[in-house]
Design an enzyme around this catalytic site. Structure first.
Site, mmCIF file in Angstrom:
data_model
loop_
_atom_site.group_PDB
_atom_site.id
_atom_site.type_symbol
_atom_site.label_atom_id
_atom_site.label_comp_id
_atom_site.label_asym_id
_atom_site.label_seq_id
_atom_site.Cartn_x
_atom_site.Cartn_y
_atom_site.Cartn_z
ATOM 1 C CE LYS A 59 -3.820 -2.448 2.103
ATOM 2 N NZ LYS A 59 -4.494 -2.914 3.318
ATOM 3 C CD GLN A 103 -3.493 -4.589 6.503
ATOM 4 O OE1 GLN A 103 -3.374 -3.624 5.753
ATOM 5 N NE2 GLN A 103 -4.213 -5.660 6.165
ATOM 6 C CG ASP A 126 -9.731 -0.174 4.933
ATOM 7 O OD1 ASP A 126 -9.521 -0.431 3.730
ATOM 8 O OD2 ASP A 126 -8.995 -0.561 5.858
#
Ligand code: NDP
Length: 302
Positions: A59, A103, A126
């Protein structure tokens, strides 16, 4: 983007994602010129989970390649929930940070829901915060989880108008199955959500013009379940046990690809289908967040 194969056309998620990333790069450069700073994504990794380390590294690299500043925060596995919450709060306040990604999975002892709830919904790129899940469910603008949004982009590119098509989504997780089903309903498809308690799954799949498989079971969906001409989106990423003499097993999806490509109209491969879309959409969501944050209109083509 399609590539010809024997039977089904291959939906080339890798090429689609590369084109999307190129557009994001152009628009990120224009943003930086206007706003005087690059769009920024903060990525928080707690612990040493090897898969998560790979994802976070990928990422950060993708951000830099697209002209998005990446702020990495790597914390030890014994980080307390209070310390993590305080970092999230700092990032919420940080003007250089447009998007925040923590994460998952978090190490045991840290409450994932509490951490997600602490993220400012307008930085929740997200799309996991309940506010964004709620916005999606009532049709308000918000952040949509990256994987299902990426699947939707591939479906629209392939099929255009989805009105009246029969779709089945296999899997009902909060990050893939449920938002995917919601997006399909919003696009006027008729949607069935299947899961581990569903009866006669093969018959349900046989009726579907669109199959989205997000189960996590290698090659569970067989070729003779697929309606001829159907569009098949395989979200699953499963590593098979290594063959003799090989160090690592092959990656396969949830759909038996070789069987299904003879029947389907179009199908995503694994790897190279949905996977590359997820990071590209994360960059897209970050760029959108940056425009909102700076009070600028979101550019076309995202
Ligand atoms: P989850 O484990 O959270 O959900 C799996 C879903 O599959 C559940 O709803 C479960 O049903 C259902 N299921 C399990 N067994 C069966 C069965 N035998 N028949 C029908 N349904 C079943 O997984 P995720 O949604 O997080 O991920 C799904 C897959 O997608 C995984 O392979 C994952 O690696 C991959 N993935 C890929 C991404 C990408 O970027 N390409 C991103 C995210 C995920 P129930 O609810 O009843 O338990």
């Amino acid at each position: 983007m399609l590539a010809a194969t024997s039977g089904a056309e291959l939906i080339d998620g890798k090429a689609f994602a590369e084109a999307l990333r190129a557009r994001i790069g152009e628009r990120a450069a224009a943003f930086a010129q206007y706003a005087g700073r690059r769009p920024g994504l903060a990525v928080v990794l707690v612990g040493e989970d090897p898969a998560s380390q790979v994802y976070v590294g990928a990422k950060a690299k993708a951000c830099e390649a697209a002209g998005i500043a990446s702020f990495e925060h790597r914390l030890s596995a014994d980080t307390s929930e209070a310390a993590l919450l305080s970092l999230v709060e700092r990032l919420n306040q940080d003007e250089a940070v447009d998007g925040i990604l923590v994460q998952m999975p978090l190490p045991q002892g840290l409450d994932e829901q509490a951490i997600i709830a602490a993220i400012n919904p307008d930085k929740d790129v997200d799309g996991f915060h309940v506010i964004n899940a709620g916005r999606l469910s009532v049709g308000q603008e918000g952040f949509i989880p990256c994987t299902p949004l990426g699947c939707m982009m591939l479906l629209k590119d392939r099929l255009g108008d989805l009105s009246g098509l029969d779709a089945v989504v296999i899997g009902r997780s909060n990050i893939v199955g449920k938002p995917m089903a919601q997006l399909l309903v919003d696009a006027n498809a008729t949607v069935t959500i299947a899961h581990s308690r569903t009866k006669n799954l093969a018959d349900i799949v046989r009726r579907a013009d669109i199959v989205v498989a997000a189960v996590g079971r290698p090659e569970m969906i067989r070729g003779d379940w697929i309606k001829p001409g159907a569009t098949v989106i395989d979200v699953g990423i499963n590593r098979l046990p290594p063959e003799e003499g090989k160090e690592r097993g092959r990656l396969v999806g949830d759909v038996a690809f070789a069987e299904s490509r003879d029947v389907a109209g179009a199908i995503t491969p694994v790897p190279g289908g949905v996977g590359p879309m997820t990071i590209a959409v994360l960059l897209r969501n970050t760029l959108v967040a940056a425009h909102h944050h700076a009070g600028m209109p979101v550019p076309e083509g995202l």
